[in-house]
Motif scaffolding. Structure first.
Motif, PDB file in Angstrom:
ATOM      1  N   LEU A   1       0.804  -1.226   0.000  1.00  0.00           N
ATOM      2  CA  LEU A   1       0.000   0.000   0.000  1.00  0.00           C
ATOM      3  C   LEU A   1       0.838   1.279   0.000  1.00  0.00           C
ATOM      4  CD1 LEU A   1      -3.043  -0.874   2.297  1.00  0.00           C
ATOM      5  CD2 LEU A   1      -2.928  -0.808  -0.196  1.00  0.00           C
ATOM      6  N   ASP A   2       2.170   1.158  -0.165  1.00  0.00           N
ATOM      7  CA  ASP A   2       2.983   2.351  -0.399  1.00  0.00           C
ATOM      8  C   ASP A   2       3.151   2.578  -1.900  1.00  0.00           C
ATOM      9  OD1 ASP A   2       4.576   0.194  -0.937  1.00  0.00           O
ATOM     10  OD2 ASP A   2       6.268   0.819   0.306  1.00  0.00           O
ATOM     11  N   SER A   3       2.248   1.989  -2.690  1.00  0.00           N
ATOM     12  CA  SER A   3       2.249   2.121  -4.156  1.00  0.00           C
ATOM     13  C   SER A   3       3.580   1.690  -4.757  1.00  0.00           C
ATOM     14  CB  SER A   3       1.913   3.560  -4.585  1.00  0.00           C
ATOM     15  OG  SER A   3       0.611   3.901  -4.191  1.00  0.00           O
ATOM     16  N   ALA A   4       4.042   0.519  -4.331  1.00  0.00           N
ATOM     17  CA  ALA A   4       5.276  -0.042  -4.888  1.00  0.00           C
ATOM     18  C   ALA A   4       5.122  -1.542  -5.062  1.00  0.00           C
ATOM     19  CB  ALA A   4       6.465   0.263  -3.985  1.00  0.00           C
ATOM     20  N   VAL A   5       5.761  -2.059  -6.115  1.00  0.00           N
ATOM     21  CA  VAL A   5       5.859  -3.502  -6.332  1.00  0.00           C
ATOM     22  C   VAL A   5       7.344  -3.847  -6.239  1.00  0.00           C
ATOM     23  CG1 VAL A   5       5.382  -5.415  -7.910  1.00  0.00           C
ATOM     24  CG2 VAL A   5       3.849  -3.445  -7.863  1.00  0.00           C
ATOM     25  N   ARG A   6       7.661  -4.894  -5.485  1.00  0.00           N
ATOM     26  CA  ARG A   6       9.072  -5.237  -5.265  1.00  0.00           C
ATOM     27  C   ARG A   6       9.357  -6.665  -5.688  1.00  0.00           C
ATOM     28  NH1 ARG A   6       7.287  -2.036  -1.147  1.00  0.00           N
ATOM     29  NH2 ARG A   6       8.522  -0.160  -0.702  1.00  0.00           N
ATOM     30  N   LEU A   7      10.502  -6.829  -6.342  1.00  0.00           N
ATOM     31  CA  LEU A   7      10.983  -8.148  -6.746  1.00  0.00           C
ATOM     32  C   LEU A   7      12.148  -8.513  -5.830  1.00  0.00           C
ATOM     33  CD1 LEU A   7      10.697 -10.356  -9.066  1.00  0.00           C
ATOM     34  CD2 LEU A   7      12.635  -9.179 -10.143  1.00  0.00           C
ATOM     35  N   LEU A   8      12.014  -9.637  -5.111  1.00  0.00           N
ATOM     36  CA  LEU A   8      13.049 -10.051  -4.169  1.00  0.00           C
ATOM     37  C   LEU A   8      13.661 -11.375  -4.611  1.00  0.00           C
ATOM     38  CD1 LEU A   8      11.320  -9.411  -0.694  1.00  0.00           C
ATOM     39  CD2 LEU A   8      12.684  -7.827  -2.040  1.00  0.00           C
TER      40      LEU A   8
ATOM     41  N   TYR B   1      -6.751  -0.004  -1.574  1.00  0.00           N
ATOM     42  CA  TYR B   1      -7.430  -1.202  -2.080  1.00  0.00           C
ATOM     43  C   TYR B   1      -6.471  -2.387  -2.120  1.00  0.00           C
ATOM     44  CZ  TYR B   1     -11.318   1.689  -3.831  1.00  0.00           C
ATOM     45  OH  TYR B   1     -12.387   2.532  -3.945  1.00  0.00           O
ATOM     46  N   LYS B   2      -7.032  -3.591  -1.937  1.00  0.00           N
ATOM     47  CA  LYS B   2      -6.238  -4.810  -2.088  1.00  0.00           C
ATOM     48  C   LYS B   2      -6.243  -5.190  -3.569  1.00  0.00           C
ATOM     49  CE  LYS B   2      -7.344  -9.406  -1.357  1.00  0.00           C
ATOM     50  NZ  LYS B   2      -6.438 -10.049  -2.294  1.00  0.00           N
ATOM     51  N   LEU B   3      -5.190  -4.829  -4.277  1.00  0.00           N
ATOM     52  CA  LEU B   3      -5.135  -5.036  -5.725  1.00  0.00           C
ATOM     53  C   LEU B   3      -4.052  -6.047  -6.079  1.00  0.00           C
ATOM     54  CD1 LEU B   3      -5.463  -1.321  -6.918  1.00  0.00           C
ATOM     55  CD2 LEU B   3      -7.274  -2.956  -6.378  1.00  0.00           C
ATOM     56  N   ASP B   4      -4.196  -6.661  -7.255  1.00  0.00           N
ATOM     57  CA  ASP B   4      -3.287  -7.729  -7.687  1.00  0.00           C
ATOM     58  C   ASP B   4      -2.040  -7.192  -8.386  1.00  0.00           C
ATOM     59  OD1 ASP B   4      -5.051  -9.691  -6.853  1.00  0.00           O
ATOM     60  OD2 ASP B   4      -6.001  -9.918  -8.818  1.00  0.00           O
ATOM     61  N   CYS B   5      -0.967  -7.975  -8.288  1.00  0.00           N
ATOM     62  CA  CYS B   5       0.200  -7.805  -9.159  1.00  0.00           C
ATOM     63  C   CYS B   5       0.541  -9.181  -9.704  1.00  0.00           C
ATOM     64  CB  CYS B   5       1.395  -7.212  -8.406  1.00  0.00           C
ATOM     65  SG  CYS B   5       2.077  -8.285  -7.120  1.00  0.00           S
ATOM     66  N   CYS B   6       1.318  -9.238 -10.775  1.00  0.00           N
ATOM     67  CA  CYS B   6       1.721 -10.543 -11.314  1.00  0.00           C
ATOM     68  C   CYS B   6       2.908 -10.352 -12.249  1.00  0.00           C
ATOM     69  CB  CYS B   6       0.572 -11.233 -12.047  1.00  0.00           C
ATOM     70  SG  CYS B   6       0.138 -10.469 -13.615  1.00  0.00           S
ATOM     71  N   LEU B   7       3.470 -11.469 -12.682  1.00  0.00           N
ATOM     72  CA  LEU B   7       4.521 -11.470 -13.697  1.00  0.00           C
ATOM     73  C   LEU B   7       3.944 -12.012 -14.988  1.00  0.00           C
ATOM     74  CD1 LEU B   7       7.201 -12.806 -11.312  1.00  0.00           C
ATOM     75  CD2 LEU B   7       7.639 -10.848 -12.751  1.00  0.00           C
TER      76      LEU B   7
END
Length: 317
Positions: free
Chosen positions: A211-218, A237-243
């Protein structure tokens, strides 16, 4: 004489709208491809789960049995079973062909946010606002879960299972990876409520949105941050991310009506897909092709890399 290798083509992106499906089940809370990408599941705020063909947007079946809105769903590897979860605190195992409830699993103390089969569909894993992940044996007649994972200090927002590993994201700001074979737990602290987690296709990395408007790849084994992707809006909002199916791009929903698509390696924005004027609630990438599903309000959009005319069925509008 050796001929030069052809230049590798730039990966295609799903930028063409192929069709829009009016699901007629209230707000679509989640949209998911099935295992081979020929069908899609839509989870409705009207308590229903619906199964559609991707190629034509034809409704095949409606699954009714939840007492409140459906929040997530998954299909088994052989397409014979579905599982879904709901704000009614239950998880349901469905028979695809008959549309009947095979089992209704109770035990969570609050709404169930996420659900997934393991690879053999012998276990259903569900994550809830009660902070637990419960593992249910699909073949047993027992009503209790076979295992309860209660390490999270807040709601479980997302989970993914791959082989013997389970990945969970929680509102407590932690991404947890359970090695179920070794009985080990690895924790990465993100410091912002996690909305979605997933494994990369090669199994070497984890992706998480927060919810800090970031997507991180670890890096999965070291926890080192390999990439950070920003520009979208995810605050409430609980929103999706994907590859993407070949791990070339990172995709995320956004509250500004777009899907953001970044180059995984460079971190640059490759595509800002205009879905509509509302929040893009959910997305799902095809397991092998360049196809994308998005959900906004009561509709699901199917996106492809080529306009429809050049695809198999020229008569499709």
């Amino acid at each position: 004489m050796a001929f030069p290798q052809p230049r590798p083509q730039a990966p295609q992106l799903p930028q063409h709208l192929l069709r829009t499906i009016d699901c007629q089940q209230g707000a679509v809370r989640a949209v998911r491809f099935n295992v081979d990408g020929n069908y899609l599941l839509s989870c409705g705020s009207d308590k229903s789960l619906k199964l559609w063909t991707v190629s034509r947007g034809t409704l095949l079946k409606t699954y009714s049995g939840h007492g409140y809105e459906v929040l997530d769903a998954d299909g088994s590897y052989d397409n014979s079973q579905l599982c879904s979860c709901s704000s009614d605190k239950t998880v349901i195992l469905w028979d695809v062909a008959t549309g009947q409830v095979t089992r209704k699993l109770r035990g969570h103390a609050g709404k169930v946010n996420c659900v997934q089969f393991n690879e053999e569909a012998t276990v259903i894993l569900s994550g809830s606002i009660d902070g637990t992940v419960r593992c249910w044996d699909t073949r047993s007649r027992r009503f209790e879960p076979i295992q309860v994972l209660d390490e999270a200090r807040d709601s479980i927002s997302s989970l993914k299972v791959a082989q013997h590993e389970l990945l969970t994201g929680s509102v407590d700001g932690r991404v947890r990876r359970y090695d179920l074979r070794m009985g080990q737990l690895h924790v990465d602290f993100i410091d912002s409520p996690i909305t979605c987690v997933c494994f990369s296709q090669d199994g070497q990395c984890t992706l998480s949105s927060s919810l800090d408007s970031a997507v991180r790849l670890l890096d999965k084994s070291t926890g080192e941050m390999l990439g950070e992707y920003k520009g979208h809006k995810m605050k409430g909002y609980k929103l999706d991310c994907c590859l993407s199916s070949k791990d070339t791009h990172v995709l995320s929903c956004s509250e500004d009506g777009h899907v953001y698509c970044w180059d995984l390696v460079e971190g640059s924005l490759s595509l800002k897909l205009p879905v509509g004027k509302a929040v893009v609630q959910s997305l799902s990438f095809h397991p092998s092709e360049t196809r994308l599903l998005t959900a906004m309000e009561g509709r699901v959009q199917v996106w492809g890399s080529e306009p429809e005319e050049t695809m198999d069925d020229p008569t499709q509008t």
